[in-house]
Design an enzyme around this catalytic site. Sequence first.
Site, mmCIF file in Angstrom:
data_model
loop_
_atom_site.group_PDB
_atom_site.id
_atom_site.type_symbol
_atom_site.label_atom_id
_atom_site.label_comp_id
_atom_site.label_asym_id
_atom_site.label_seq_id
_atom_site.Cartn_x
_atom_site.Cartn_y
_atom_site.Cartn_z
ATOM 1 N N CYS A 204 0.876 -1.174 0.000
ATOM 2 C CA CYS A 204 0.000 0.000 0.000
ATOM 3 C C CYS A 204 0.918 1.230 0.000
ATOM 4 C CB CYS A 204 -0.970 -0.021 1.185
ATOM 5 S SG CYS A 204 -0.183 0.073 2.810
ATOM 6 N N GLN A 205 0.532 2.306 0.637
ATOM 7 C CA GLN A 205 1.379 3.494 0.640
ATOM 8 C C GLN A 205 2.476 3.413 1.696
ATOM 9 O OE1 GLN A 205 1.483 5.852 -1.631
ATOM 10 N NE2 GLN A 205 3.144 6.921 -0.600
#
Length: 100
Positions: A58-59
């Site tokens: 994800c981030q």
Amino acid sequence: MKSITIAELTAREGTPLIDVREKDEFAAGHVPGAVNIPMSEIGNRLDELPAEAFDVICQAGGRSARVVQALEERGYDATNVEGGTGEWIALGNPVEKPSA
């Protein structure tokens, strides 16, 4: 839960990578070869997940960790990428963006 670092991810070959960020985040830049299945949609798209072991990014690592935990409970062989796409980019690794 299994986890790998960005350094370990760069050394991996042939392991599918699922990016669980939202579509706009993915479009802004992602790890080359990653497939986007947003966290908000993954429950309805389980049939799109690889049958073999795969990595989840994800981030920053929070969303992917939650997704990996949920997938492990369903029997998937998923590994969380610590640091996420943010660290991937910060370390100067290549980024893919969809062509317009």
